[in-house]
Structures are given as C-alpha cells and as structure tokens.
Design a protein around this motif. Structure first.
Motif, short mmCIF file in Angstrom:
data_model
loop_
_atom_site.label_atom_id
_atom_site.label_comp_id
_atom_site.label_asym_id
_atom_site.label_seq_id
_atom_site.Cartn_x
_atom_site.Cartn_y
_atom_site.Cartn_z
N GLY B 133 34.90 -34.77 -44.64
CA GLY B 133 36.13 -35.45 -45.00
C GLY B 133 36.65 -36.35 -43.89
O GLY B 133 37.28 -37.37 -44.15
N GLN B 134 36.39 -35.97 -42.64
CA GLN B 134 36.86 -36.78 -41.51
C GLN B 134 35.84 -37.81 -41.06
O GLN B 134 36.08 -38.55 -40.11
CB GLN B 134 37.17 -35.87 -40.31
N SER B 135 34.67 -37.85 -41.72
CA SER B 135 33.60 -38.68 -41.18
C SER B 135 33.72 -40.14 -41.59
O SER B 135 33.09 -41.01 -41.01
CB SER B 135 32.24 -38.13 -41.61
N GLY B 136 34.50 -40.41 -42.64
CA GLY B 136 34.65 -41.80 -43.07
C GLY B 136 33.66 -42.21 -44.13
O GLY B 136 33.76 -43.31 -44.68
N VAL B 137 32.67 -41.39 -44.42
CA VAL B 137 31.71 -41.68 -45.49
C VAL B 137 31.51 -40.40 -46.29
O VAL B 137 31.84 -39.31 -45.81
CB VAL B 137 30.34 -42.16 -44.94
N SER B 138 30.97 -40.54 -47.49
CA SER B 138 30.78 -39.32 -48.27
C SER B 138 29.32 -38.94 -48.45
O SER B 138 29.03 -37.87 -48.95
CB SER B 138 31.47 -39.46 -49.64
N ASN B 139 28.40 -39.84 -48.05
CA ASN B 139 26.99 -39.45 -48.07
C ASN B 139 26.71 -38.63 -46.81
O ASN B 139 26.82 -39.15 -45.69
CB ASN B 139 26.11 -40.70 -48.11
N PRO B 140 26.37 -37.35 -46.96
CA PRO B 140 26.25 -36.50 -45.76
C PRO B 140 25.20 -37.00 -44.77
O PRO B 140 25.39 -36.85 -43.55
CB PRO B 140 25.88 -35.12 -46.33
N VAL B 141 24.11 -37.57 -45.26
CA VAL B 141 23.09 -38.04 -44.33
C VAL B 141 23.63 -39.20 -43.48
O VAL B 141 23.43 -39.25 -42.26
CB VAL B 141 21.81 -38.46 -45.08
N THR B 142 24.36 -40.11 -44.13
CA THR B 142 24.99 -41.20 -43.37
C THR B 142 26.02 -40.64 -42.39
O THR B 142 26.15 -41.14 -41.26
CB THR B 142 25.64 -42.21 -44.33
N ALA B 143 26.75 -39.61 -42.82
CA ALA B 143 27.75 -39.01 -41.93
C ALA B 143 27.08 -38.47 -40.67
O ALA B 143 27.57 -38.65 -39.55
CB ALA B 143 28.51 -37.89 -42.65
#
Lengths: 94, 319, 96, 485
Positions: B133-143
């Motif tokens: 949620g805090q990473s700025g993206v929702s694709n976990p691999v991109t996060a």
C-alpha cells in the motif's frame, strides 16, 4: 453450451497443430513442410484463440486474443516467406 | 482428478524442459543448439506462466528467448557450424565428470527439499503484502523491483551498462544485413510502430499488472533488431553522442532521484508518501530508454561503422 | 499429488547440473555460452519454484524471487552479449 | 537517517556516467570521482571509529524486505584501501593510455569497477552481493580485454566463463538460503542459521563460487593469463582488489553468518588448499619469465596465505586470541593490496619504457628508472614479508597463533613461501641492478612513477609501523598492549 462449443473449437485447433507437427516431421521437402506448418498452425491457432475468446467472457480480452492471432499470422507469413526465399537462393530444397 | 491432471501436465512440461535443455547443450551442431535453446526459452516462459509468474513469462519471452536468441543467431554468422569437443576427454575423465554431476545434483536436490520443508510460510511474501500500500504501485513485482529492492535494480542497470561498454570497447559493429524483400520490409514497416506502442503500454501497465521497464526496454530493442534485419545498419539508434546520453539516462535519473531525496532529508531512495508512484514511473521511463539503447547496441555489436558515429563525433548522421 | 514446486524445483536442479557439466565439457565459446544459459535457467527455475510454494492459498506467489529472477535474466543476457562480442573479436584476431 | 554509506557507491557511479557522456573530459571525471570517493571512504572510516558499525536501510524499509548497507572495521578498512589504491592507479592511468578512444573506453568501465567493489564491500544482502559480483565480473572482464591482443581476449573469455559459473554457484546457494530461512539480509540470517543440510549445502555452493573468483588453488588457472595480459592499471586493480573482494565475502560468510554451521574440518580444507597455493604460486612466480606474469603468480600465492589464516583463526579461542589473528589477516590483505598494485604499476612503467617485461633482459633498469626500481624493491619487501612491512607482522602473528593452537603444519609452508618469494623478488632486482641497456633513457615521468612508489611506501612503511592502529581499528575492543610482535 458456450463452454461446449469452446472446447470443441480448442480441441479441433489442437488437432490442426498435431497434423501440422506431423507434417513438419514427415513431409519430404522444405516447401511442403512449410506449407503444412503455416497452414495448420495458423488455422489451429485461430481455432484455439476463438475457443478461448469464447471462454474469456469479456469483449476486451476477446479483442486482445484476436490481435494476438493477427500478429502471429503476419509473423508466420513473413518468416515462412523468408525461409522459402533463403532456400531458393541457396538452392537448398531439403 | 484435477490434481492428478495438473501433476501429469507439470511432469510433461518438466520432462520437455529437461529434454530440450539437454538437447540444446548436447548437440555438436551449433546452429541446431541455438534453435533448440530458443525453443527452450519459450518453453521456460510457459513454465513461468504455469508457476504464476507472468512478469517473468513476459521478460523471458522478450529477453531470455527473444533478444538472447537474436544475439546468438547473429553470432552464428561468424562461427563455424560444428564445434570440436574441448581438450581430449578421456573416458575416465568423462565418467568422473558424470559421476560428480550426478552427485552434485543429488546433494543440491536434497538441500532444496529440506529447505522447502523448513521455509514454508515464513518468507517475505507477507511483508510485501503488508507494505504494498505504501509502495506507490500495485503490481508486487514492480513494488519489489522499484521500491523495496530498488537498489538491486539500480546496480542491475549498471551491470547492463558495463556489458555494453565492454562490447563497445571491443571495436566497431559487424557489417549489417542486405536489403529486405518486400514481405519482410512490409512486416517491419508496420511492426516497428506497433512494438513502440507496445513498449509504452508495458511501461505504463507495469505499475499494476505484469510489465515494466525491462519488458518495455526489451520490446523497444526488438524493434531495433527488426530494423537492422531489414537493412537499416544503425538499427534506428541515434548518433553516438546522443546514444551515450541515452545509455546513461536510466542511471542518471535513478541516482538523481535517490540522491535528491537524500538531500531533502529523506533516506536514499526513500520515496515520500504520495510521490512514490510518480517517481517510480519517471525512473522506469528513463530506464526503459537506457535498456532499449543498451540492448540494441549490444545486438548491433558496437558503434556503427558508417561515418559519423565514431565516439568523438558530436554530429548526428541520419538515415 | 506431487506439488508443482517440487517437480519444477528438482527440474531446476537438473538443468543447473546439466548446464554446469556441459560448460566444463565444451570447447567452443558459443556452446559454453548456451550451456551457461541453461545452467542459469535451472537456477531461476529453483527460485520461481520456491516462490510458488504455498501459492495455492495466497492471492499471488511470493513476488520477491520473481523480482530476483527478473534481475537475473537481465544480467544473463548482458553477460551473453559481452561473451559473444569477445568471441567475435577473438575470431577476427585469428583471421588477421 | 544516515546516508553516508551510499556515497562510496554513488560517487564512482556518477563519475562513470560523466566519463561516458563527456569522453573528452573522462580523465577529469575519473580523477574527480576517485578523489571524492577516497574522501567519503575516509568519512566512513572515521564514523566507524566512533560508532564501531554503521547501517543504512535503503528506502527506509526494514532490512529483509529492503536492502541494508553496513560498514564495520573490516569493510571500512578494505574500503579505504581500495579507494586509495584506486586513486593512485587512476593518476597513473591518466598517463598510460595514449589513444583517445582507449581512454574514453577505459574510464567509464574503470569507475564501474570501483562502484562494484565499494558496493560489494558495503552490502549486507546476499542477493545484492550477487548483483555486485556480476557487475564486478563484467567490468573486470571488459577492462581485461581492453588491450584487444589475442592473448588478452583469450584470457578475458576464460575469465568471463569461469566467473559466470562462480556467480551461478553463489546464486544457487542464495536460493537455498532464501528457501530455508526466508530472508536475504545477512545479519537477520546470522541469528537463524543452524547446523543443518540446507545451510551446509548453501554455504558450500556460495563458498565454491567465491573460491573460483578468488582463484584459490586449484581454481587459479584463469588468473595468471587474465592479470598478466590486461593493461597495467587494470592488472593492478584486478590483483590487488578484485580477487580480494571474493575473499572478503568468504570471510564474512564464514565468520559472521554461517559460523554455527561450520565444522573445524572445513576450514582446515581451505587452509590446505591455501598452503598448496602458497607453494605452487610462489614456485611459478620464481620460474616466470615475464615481470607481469611473475606478479600474477605471486597473487595466487598471496591469496593462499589469506586462506591459511582461516583454520588458525577459527581454531583460536574467541576473544583476544582470535582478534589478534583477525587483525593480522586484515593487515595482510591490506598490505598485499598496496604492494601488489605498486608492483603491477611499476611493471607497467618498465613495460612501456622498455617495450617488453622479460625479466632476463631488465639490465640497466635501476639506472634508467631509479624511482620505479625503488618502488618495485619496496613492494617486493612487502611481498616477501620482511620488516618493517605489514606482511612481516601479519605472518609473525599467524605463526605465533598457529603454534598456540597446535597447528604446526602451517609453519613450514609460510617459511617456504617466504623463501621462494625472496627468491623471485631478488631475481627481478638482481637483473634490474645489473648492467645493460634494456630500458630507454631516463626521463622525469612523475605521474607514472610516483603512484607506484607511494603505494609501495604505504605497504612497507606506513602499514608496518602503524600496524597497531589497524588492529585497534578492525577489532575495536582489543587491548593495544596485547600486541607484542
């Protein structure tokens, strides 16, 4: 009902793939092998994509699948042409 | 029934992977080996899809099988078709090697099974889910790639850069290809714009779905490969001076963002809340360009021989 | 039934060792590069299998190994490019 | 948030990018970045002295989910050494490459190599270390091939394939670690590792990968050709720094992370390989016909000593006894770093001036190049281990501790290695001081002769006389009075 049609389409498509692969292995010369491969694969892939498009359930996905099929058609036409031309130039027909 | 079917399909895929992998490295005919290796790569992409790793499936198809395949095929032009075995292998030596390989496989397999048994459920997947949620993206691999472990990705760009600089330092490009026939020419004319659009899409979609800078960069590079196959000697690359900037752009922006944040009182590469998504997109856009130029230059094999592209010239030639 | 992570994990170990063996066995650079790439693919398969463990119960498999393998794939293609360029130069220097 | 630790990595990387986009100003970018990197390495060392250890959690994420950079006495000492050697070598390099294109090719790769070294020394995450190893390997191979001679290209190809196999072995081990313990962060891992199959096999795989990269006998076969055929500044960095980076990782894994999973037999085995390396490398160096090949084989031998330290270190009782050996080990690694880079730079000067580096034809060198010859002699003193060099103290401590823990076996090895080293160094000096016109006329050539001399002085005098400070820097709690070499 839609599921059934989709499965029939996919199975038929796989059948074309199988025939194409057998052709690739068994046919005597390059041109007929190419013929078997491209015809069977394009039709086979077309049927498989049609079947999966039916299963996909959304129009957007179905259109994407159609696009994929068109791309593969173009690529396989071009590569078949290249292979044939290369063979023609080299005089290597086997 | 369902589980049995999956297992059978898995076993089939695994057997095909092993068989193709074996065939690719066992053959004495290099051309055959390369063809088998490309097929192996595509099958591997299928395995990634099966193991629910679509980001990897995309990357493997574009980079692992696609670009690596193009590089290998280009290299085949200069290689003799058949290879000789290395220093005469005695029968005893061969058997020792085989025995050691089997032994190694057994030991590593045993350790892997033990490790899988130990580690279930306590790895990092939970931590990623908690913080995505805090990473700025929702694709976990991109996060993971652009936020949690962004530093890895920064250094990875440096790895690509060092390989390409190594290629460039080895001398000018090999000669290009002849003019294409009408069919290939036609294909290239409409495929190249399509690839560029696709790259843009992959870059954009990476934030919430499979895709991202590496896949996008590889797709752009594929366009360059096509152009070169179609007789464009420089594969659409700009002049050397501009290419140098493009090569550096990804790292410059990445470092620039990271260090500016450090200067502003955040940590190095610690994105402020709310800005993470935007900053990641900026970094990825620059990285895409750098990756594309790097992979394209690696395929071309050096600065192009044609006139104005030598390192010291600043004037760009055009086609 | 046999879980997928075990099937593909062991396949990865198999590819790793057969790639390693072939790298040591082959003489020509191109063959070695192929072998190293197969070897690397085996390692990547191990990682992705590890990520898949327990994935049936989760919305997505563990993304960390996926990210690591993505890095690994890019590193592998970079190394391949450099190796091939070295090989080409070497051949040219033999011809000169 | 302490961002200091990112700068030793970021500065050379920025320098590399600047050198890439402004090829004509590459020299300036190279020197500027080297000076800046040395300065921050100094700051890091000063901070380590105050706080014993530093940590930077990149992105603010807890180490484990994110990546941590860490520095302690060991990494800070090596960081300082490598940035000093890098600066001296960079100054030397400004005068080495005469061709503008070569120069433009050299600087970005060189600075990427330094970036990789610093990143490796500071990294606290196993997968991140894999990435730094690959960066280090690719940059090193590209630099080693820069001469483009057939021999250099062949050596580079072998260097690359061997290095890639080493990295893959390492990566496999990393995969096992992640599967078993669910983390890649080394300090988290240190608390979780137990003596069990996954840990053993993972450590074995990672260690074998690193042994290949650190060229421990019998995996040294790729080193001599790669190091001897590279351009002189590159050889200096490869021999003094790159090989040592792999050893540093072995040390980290064995001492800090996997110490509970180790049996005493394992370290003994590495020690035996090290002993073989000492004897074999020294012998081959003695027999070498070319100066640079001699230096490369000497590296094989000196890396061997580092591995001989391991069994003695692990057998020593934790506390003061072990700290003494550990300090000696670091002192040895530092001294060799300075001495070997000095030796290679000196050999490079000779090679450029004479057009060859055949040892038998070096007559007259001492007259034509007194500064360089003096530098070679000083570096030689450190390679042999004569007082007042740091190596002397380190070997002395090693032998004393070996006796203390009852490992007599190493004493004759160290003695024989030192004798052989004496033989090969004096063989070079004997020819250099002999009569002949092997080398061209004398010219003042400060930018090329001075860096080697300075490095040699550090190896012989500074580290030897200041050894106590090295000890107290790397093992903070150690009572200085305990050291009576």
């Amino acid at each position: 009902m839609i599921d059934f049609i989709a499965i029939v389409l996919i199975v038929t498509g796989i059948g074309f793939f199988a025939v194409g692969s057998i052709g690739l292995l068994r046919l005597p010369d390059l041109h007929s092998r190419l013929h078997a491969l491209t015809k069977a694969d394009n039709l086979g892939l077309g049927l498989v994509t049609l079947g999966t498009a039916l299963l996909a359930g959304s129009l957007a996905t179905a259109i994407k699948l159609l696009l994929i099929w068109l791309l593969v058609l173009a690529a396989s036409a071009a590569s078949a042409n290249l292979i044939a031309r290369h063979a023609l130039e080299r005089g290597d027909e086997r | 029934m369902n589980a049995l079917l999956w297992t059978l399909l898995d076993l089939l895929l695994a057997a095909m992977l092993l068989g193709l992998g074996w065939a690719a490295v066992a053959t004495r005919d290099l051309k055959r080996g390369v063809a088998l290796f490309i097929a192996f790569g595509l099958l591997l992409a299928l395995a990634w899809a099966r193991l629910r790793a679509p980001d990897l499936a995309l990357a493997e198809a574009a980079i692992g099988a696609g670009l690596a395949g193009a590089l290998l095929l280009a290299a085949l032009r200069d290689e003799p078709r058949h290879e000789k075995l290395a220093a005469a292998h005695s029968r005893a030596g061969l058997w020792t090697l085989n025995l050691l390989s089997v032994l190694l496989a057994v030991v590593v397999a045993w350790a892997l099974l033990c490790a899988l048994e130990m580690g279930e459920g306590l790895r990092l997947a939970g931590a990623v889910t908690d913080h995505i949620g805090q990473s700025g993206v929702s694709n976990p691999v991109t996060a993971v790639l652009l936020n949690f472990r962004a530093y890895d990705t920064l250094l990875e760009l440096a790895v690509i850069l060092s390989a390409v600089l190594g290629v460039l330092a080895l001398g000018p490009a090999r000669r290009g290809y002849g003019l294409p026939g009408p069919v290939l020419g036609g294909l290239i004319r409409w495929l190249v714009p399509l690839l560029i659009v696709t790259a843009g899409y992959l870059l954009w979609v990476g934030a919430h779905a499979p895709g991202g800078a590496f896949q996008a960069g590889a797709t752009l590079a594929a366009a360059a490969v096509l152009l070169r196959l179609g007789g464009v000697d420089r594969a659409g690359l700009p002049a050397a001076a501009v290419s140098r900037w493009l090569l550096a752009a990804g790292l410059l922006v990445f470092l620039g963002v990271g260090l500016s944040l450090a200067g502003l009182g955040y940590g190095f590469l610690q994105y402020p809340a709310g800005l993470a998504g935007g900053l990641i997109l900026v970094i990825e856009s620059a990285a895409t360009l750098s990756i594309a130029v790097a992979l394209a230059l690696a395929y071309v094999g050096g600065w192009s021989r044609s006139g104005s592209t030598q390192p010291d010239s600043t004037q760009g030639g055009s086609h | 039934m046999l879980p997928a992570e075990i099937i593909f994990g062991l396949t990865g170990v198999g590819l790793f060792t057969l790639g390693l063996r072939a790298t040591l066995l082959h003489g020509s650079l191109l063959a070695r590069i192929l072998a190293i790439n197969v070897c690397g693919a085996g390692v990547f398969l191990m990682f992705v299998s590890i990520a898949y463990q327990g994935a049936a119960a989760m919305p997505v498999p563990d993304p960390v190994p996926h990210a690591l393998v993505l890095t690994g794939i890019v590193v592998a293609v970079s190394a391949t490019a450099l190796a091939l360029a070295l090989g080409r130069r070497l051949r040219e220097s033999a011809d000169e | 948030m302490n961002n200091l630790l990112i700068w030793p990595v970021a500065l050379p990387l920025i320098g590399s990018l600047l050198a890439l986009v402004w090829p004509r100003r590459a020299d300036w970018a190279g020197i500027g970045a080297s000076v800046a990197a040395l300065a921050v390495a100094g700051l890091v060392a000063a901070d380590v002295m105050r706080h014993d250890s530093l940590e930077l959690a990149i992105g603010g994420w807890t180490p484990g989910l994110g990546i941590a950079l860490r520095a302690d006495g060991l990494s800070a000492a090596l960081l300082l050494m490598s940035s000093l050697v890098a600066l001296a070598t960079a100054i030397y390099a400004t005068n080495y490459f005469t061709d503008a294109h070569k120069r433009a090719d050299f600087w970005p790769l060189w600075l990427l190599l330094i970036t990789a070294l610093h990143a490796l020394l500071l990294s606290g995450d196993l997968f991140n270390i894999y990435v730094t190893l690959e960066l280090l390997g690719l940059a090193a191979v590209a630099l080693a091939a820069l001469g483009r001679t057939r021999a250099a290209l062949q050596a580079a190809v072998r260097y690359l394939t061997v290095g890639l196999l080493g990295s893959l072995a390492f990566l496999t081990g990393v995969g096992l670690v992640y599967a078993a313990y669910g983390t890649l962060d080394m300090s988290t891992l240190a608390g979780q590792v137990r003596a069990e199959p996954a840990a053993w096999v993972a450590l074995a795989l990672m260690t074998s990968g690193l042994l290949i990269k650190s060229a421990l006998f019998p995996m040294h076969f790729w080193l001599p050709s790669a190091h001897a055929n590279a351009p002189a500044p590159v050889s200096a960095a490869l021999s003094a720094l790159v090989v040592k980076a792999a050893f540093y990782l072995v040390l980290r894994l064995w001492l800090d992370v996997f110490d509970v999973a180790l049996g005493p037999a394992a370290a003994g085995m590495l020690g035996v390989l090290g002993a073989f390396a000492v004897i074999w490398g020294s012998w081959k160096a003695f027999r070498a016909e070319r100066l640079k090949l001699l230096a490369a084989y000497s590296t094989v031998a000196q890396i061997g000593y580092l591995f001989v330290f391991l069994p003695v270190l692990l057998a020593s009782a934790p506390g003061a006894a072990r700290d003494l050996v550990f300090g000696a080990l670091v002192l040895f690694a530092l001294t060799h770093g300075f001495a070997k880079s000095a030796f290679f730079l000196g050999a490079g000067v000779v090679l450029q001036r004479a057009g060859h580096d055949r040892i038998a034809e070096l007559g007259g060198t001492a007259r034509a190049l007194p500064v360089t010859t003096f530098g070679l002699a000083l570096a030689g003193i450190a390679l042999i281990g004569l007082p007042p060099s740091g190596t002397f103290l380190a070997k002395w401590q090693l032998m004393a501790s070996a006796i203390e823990v009852g490992q007599w076996l190493w004493i004759p090895v160290i003695a024989a290695g030192s004798l052989l080293a004496g033989a090969y160094v004096f063989r070079v000096l004997g020819h250099a001081f002999g009569p002949g016109e092997g080398v061209g006329p004398a010219l003042a050539w400060a930018r090329q002769e001075l860096p080697a001399l300075l490095l040699a002085v550090v190896a012989t005098a500074v580290l030897g006389l200041g050894a106590v400070h090295v000890w107290s820097f790397v093992v903070p709690g150690l009572a200085i009075g305990g050291i009576q070499p």
